[in-house]
Design an enzyme around this catalytic site. Sequence first.
Site, PDB file in Angstrom:
ATOM      1  N   GLU A 189      -1.024 -10.311  26.286  1.00 48.10           N
ATOM      2  CA  GLU A 189      -1.261  -9.354  25.200  1.00 48.10           C
ATOM      3  C   GLU A 189      -2.079  -8.172  25.698  1.00 48.10           C
ATOM      4  OE1 GLU A 189      -2.825 -11.956  22.205  1.00 48.10           O
ATOM      5  OE2 GLU A 189      -0.945 -13.044  22.020  1.00 48.10           O
ATOM      6  N   GLU A 244      -0.146  -8.363  14.955  1.00 47.36           N
ATOM      7  CA  GLU A 244      -1.493  -8.862  14.652  1.00 47.36           C
ATOM      8  C   GLU A 244      -2.571  -7.894  15.168  1.00 47.36           C
ATOM      9  OE1 GLU A 244      -1.982 -12.695  16.525  1.00 47.36           O
ATOM     10  OE2 GLU A 244      -1.481 -11.930  18.500  1.00 47.36           O
ATOM     11  N   GLU A 250      -0.426 -24.661  15.516  1.00 48.29           N
ATOM     12  CA  GLU A 250      -1.367 -24.049  16.465  1.00 48.29           C
ATOM     13  C   GLU A 250      -1.965 -25.184  17.289  1.00 48.29           C
ATOM     14  OE1 GLU A 250      -2.453 -20.722  17.283  1.00 48.29           O
ATOM     15  OE2 GLU A 250      -3.202 -22.053  18.855  1.00 48.29           O
ATOM     16  N   HIS A 267       3.943 -18.858  20.286  1.00 51.07           N
ATOM     17  CA  HIS A 267       3.065 -17.712  20.494  1.00 51.07           C
ATOM     18  C   HIS A 267       2.092 -18.057  21.620  1.00 51.07           C
ATOM     19  CE1 HIS A 267       3.661 -14.869  16.924  1.00 51.07           C
ATOM     20  NE2 HIS A 267       4.759 -15.585  17.095  1.00 51.07           N
ATOM     21  N   GLU A 268       1.535 -17.019  22.254  1.00 46.86           N
ATOM     22  CA  GLU A 268       0.765 -17.193  23.494  1.00 46.86           C
ATOM     23  C   GLU A 268       1.565 -18.105  24.433  1.00 46.86           C
ATOM     24  OE1 GLU A 268      -0.759 -18.186  20.435  1.00 46.86           O
ATOM     25  OE2 GLU A 268      -1.096 -16.051  20.150  1.00 46.86           O
ATOM     26  N   GLU A 276       6.311 -15.018  21.336  1.00 48.53           N
ATOM     27  CA  GLU A 276       5.455 -13.835  21.306  1.00 48.53           C
ATOM     28  C   GLU A 276       5.391 -13.315  22.746  1.00 48.53           C
ATOM     29  OE1 GLU A 276       1.307 -12.712  19.089  1.00 48.53           O
ATOM     30  OE2 GLU A 276       1.243 -14.301  20.568  1.00 48.53           O
ATOM     31  N   HIS A 291       4.090 -24.605  11.172  1.00 42.21           N
ATOM     32  CA  HIS A 291       3.219 -23.942  12.137  1.00 42.21           C
ATOM     33  C   HIS A 291       2.370 -24.977  12.850  1.00 42.21           C
ATOM     34  CE1 HIS A 291      -0.420 -21.365  13.249  1.00 42.21           C
ATOM     35  NE2 HIS A 291       0.567 -20.971  14.015  1.00 42.21           N
TER      36      HIS A 291
HETATM   37  C1  NOJ Z   1      -2.088 -16.087  17.267  1.00 38.14           C
HETATM   38  C2  NOJ Z   1      -0.685 -15.827  16.824  1.00 38.14           C
HETATM   39  O1  NOJ Z   1      -0.101 -14.778  17.560  1.00 38.14           O
HETATM   40  C3  NOJ Z   1      -0.697 -15.539  15.345  1.00 38.14           C
HETATM   41  O2  NOJ Z   1       0.606 -15.204  14.902  1.00 38.14           O
HETATM   42  C4  NOJ Z   1      -1.236 -16.728  14.594  1.00 38.14           C
HETATM   43  O3  NOJ Z   1      -1.352 -16.395  13.237  1.00 38.14           O
HETATM   44  C5  NOJ Z   1      -2.619 -17.125  15.125  1.00 38.14           C
HETATM   45  N1  NOJ Z   1      -2.608 -17.235  16.537  1.00 38.14           N
HETATM   46  C6  NOJ Z   1      -3.095 -18.464  14.550  1.00 38.14           C
HETATM   47  O4  NOJ Z   1      -2.282 -19.498  15.013  1.00 38.14           O
HETATM   48 CA    CA Z   2      -0.924 -13.793  19.737  1.00 42.26          CA
END
Ligand code: NOJ
Ligand code: CA
Length: 677
Positions: free
Chosen positions: A178, A485, A382, A460-461, A479, A380
């Site tokens: 990023e 964001e 994370e 993502h990441e 991503e 989701h």
């Molecule tokens: C980073 C992600 O790019 C974003 O889309 C997400 O909302 C947050 N992390 C929390 O998981």
């Molecule tokens: Ca991100």
Amino acid sequence: MKRLYNIFLIVTVYFQAMALKAETVATITSPNKNLVVHILINGEGRPGYNVESNGKNLVSESRLGFLLSDAPQLARNFIFVNAVERSEDGTWKQPWGEWESIRNHFNELKVRIQEKTPLHRQLDIVFRVYDDGIGFRYEFPEQPTLKIANIVEELTQFNLAEPATAWWIPAIESNREEYLYNKTSIDEVGLAQTPMTVKLSSGSYISFHEAALVNYSAMNIQKVEGRHLKAVLTPSSSGPKVTRALPFVTPWRTLTIASDAPGLYMSHLILNLNEPNKLGDVSWVHPRKYVGIWWGMHLDTQSWASGVKHGATTAYAKKMINFASKNGFSGLLVEGWNQGWDGDWFANGDDFSFTKAYPDYDLDAVVAYGKTKNVSIIAHNETSANAAHYEAEMGAAFDLYKSLGIDTIKTGYVSDAGGFRVRKPDGSIVFDWHEGQASSVHHLKVVTEAAKRHIAINPHEPIKDTGLRRTYPNWISREGARGMEYNAWGVPKNPPAHEANLVFTRMLSGPFDSTPGVLSLKGRDNSDILSTEAKQLALYVVIYSPIQMVPDLPENYENHLPALQFIKDVPTDWSDTRVLAGEIGDHAVIARKDRASDNWYLGAVGNDQSHMLTVKLDFLSAHTTYLAQIYRDGSKADYRTEAKHSMIIESRKVHAGDKLTLPIAPGGGEAIRFVAQ
Ligand code: NOJ
Ligand code: CA
């Protein structure tokens, strides 16, 4: 005496130079003969290659080889054994994508080399040469004197034959992928991620990247001196960067070569170098647009954690389902639904449950309500880059989602670089890198486990995209760049040139879940997003992803209904794509044809300057009249003032071959829907 000594010196230098002079041991050309690759071995037995394009040197002699941690380097004393050539020409279909049909046409050369020293180790170097670039990889054949390769570095070089300008982002830095793009001369490149794009002084463009990153560490590129570049593999925290039992193959090192920036995007090199679909029927993978309980968290008006601001409540999810259904969006991403967000989630991914919801979120009820409205829930997960914990939990989680009919998961690996936790075979946990070998293994494990349950994955990441969507089409997006964001809370925010950079750099690797379409043009605390309203629409065409988010708050869309119409209309799956114009960091104009109809869509973006672009509509079908529904910047539109909302919506009839002028405001863009009449 002095004279004699001088003659001696000259003769010595001459013989040293002769000894180092590389000889061509094999040659391969592209099908159209424009690109030529010579495989070289020099007087010290060092293998190498060079590349010519239309008779001109593009890449001068560049060495190949490896450093190993427990055995002598594989770099010198090689002799040529044999070379085998073959060619292929065929077409294959993308189940979803930018193009429906892709031609795969190349000439291949496999060169075997062997050490003349007592170990007699062998290495195969395979080059595939296409009209639009080259790929090469190392193959380690089975052999008695090398059973396991413990690679501490790959000695691959890319020595540019001419001065060049480079567009690059730093590698192995805390924000992972990023970053904003640097534009520098080649000798100012530091350690860069791929794709990295360069423009040579004679005008050719090259994008350096890799294809099929499987069970290996990602390749970065470092400037050594002047125009000399070398591969640097992403580190491992536990010894060699790569450990593999023989036989195995490395990822392809790729050079996409074009005479202009649009030509880079039109290349299929990366996808072609990946293996065909291994999943069979993937009709369960659904391109779509989706809304989310998401932007509010980034604005800090809602929270992932439990409490008064908790976003993922049953009531709010139902409200979002109603909004999605009313506008024809078929997905709802719900973040913060699962337990583990309270406290310092960034630091302790161990606390995340991927099956247990917070008490104010009734997962079954939300999924069931969505079904009545044709809206699927996107789960989701994370992980805070705690891959070890995720691998222990994901089987049960995926089973649960499958039982509910959830077909897409957005995963996340938030942590600073170097915080990617994996479990070693001995059970210990180590902190690794987001693009190391362990991460490449982890991501494919997630994708293949999800595929068994007919679930698509959007990390993502993530690890970078190297075209594995061809082999595993449930790897639907990712991503891996600075997305929307950053327009909520980023310092700085994404500048107007960001997307015109991305198209010719990051986007050459594959889809990006960038989440365009914040029509309020406001981030956290009412801060300004550096874009016009028309540009937000253009991004749905310009930045490709088969799943595109519609991220803004419903109440904001209610205030921008005319623009919302374009977001409702634009598809996310295409049968054809043409880059009509573009220059890196300046502008990009892309036309794409809907897979499900005869309609075309066009997106144009600029940078912080105004542009007056002209494009020819030669992509439209002849003998068809199209109604062009145009969303363009108003004459005073400017990303720096409230006039960023000034947008003209107009319709006119157009035909193939007509010319259209696209006035782009500073920070602006234009979106067009061509409806076949
Ligand atoms: C980073 C992600 O790019 C974003 O889309 C997400 O909302 C947050 N992390 C929390 O998981
Ligand atoms: Ca991100």
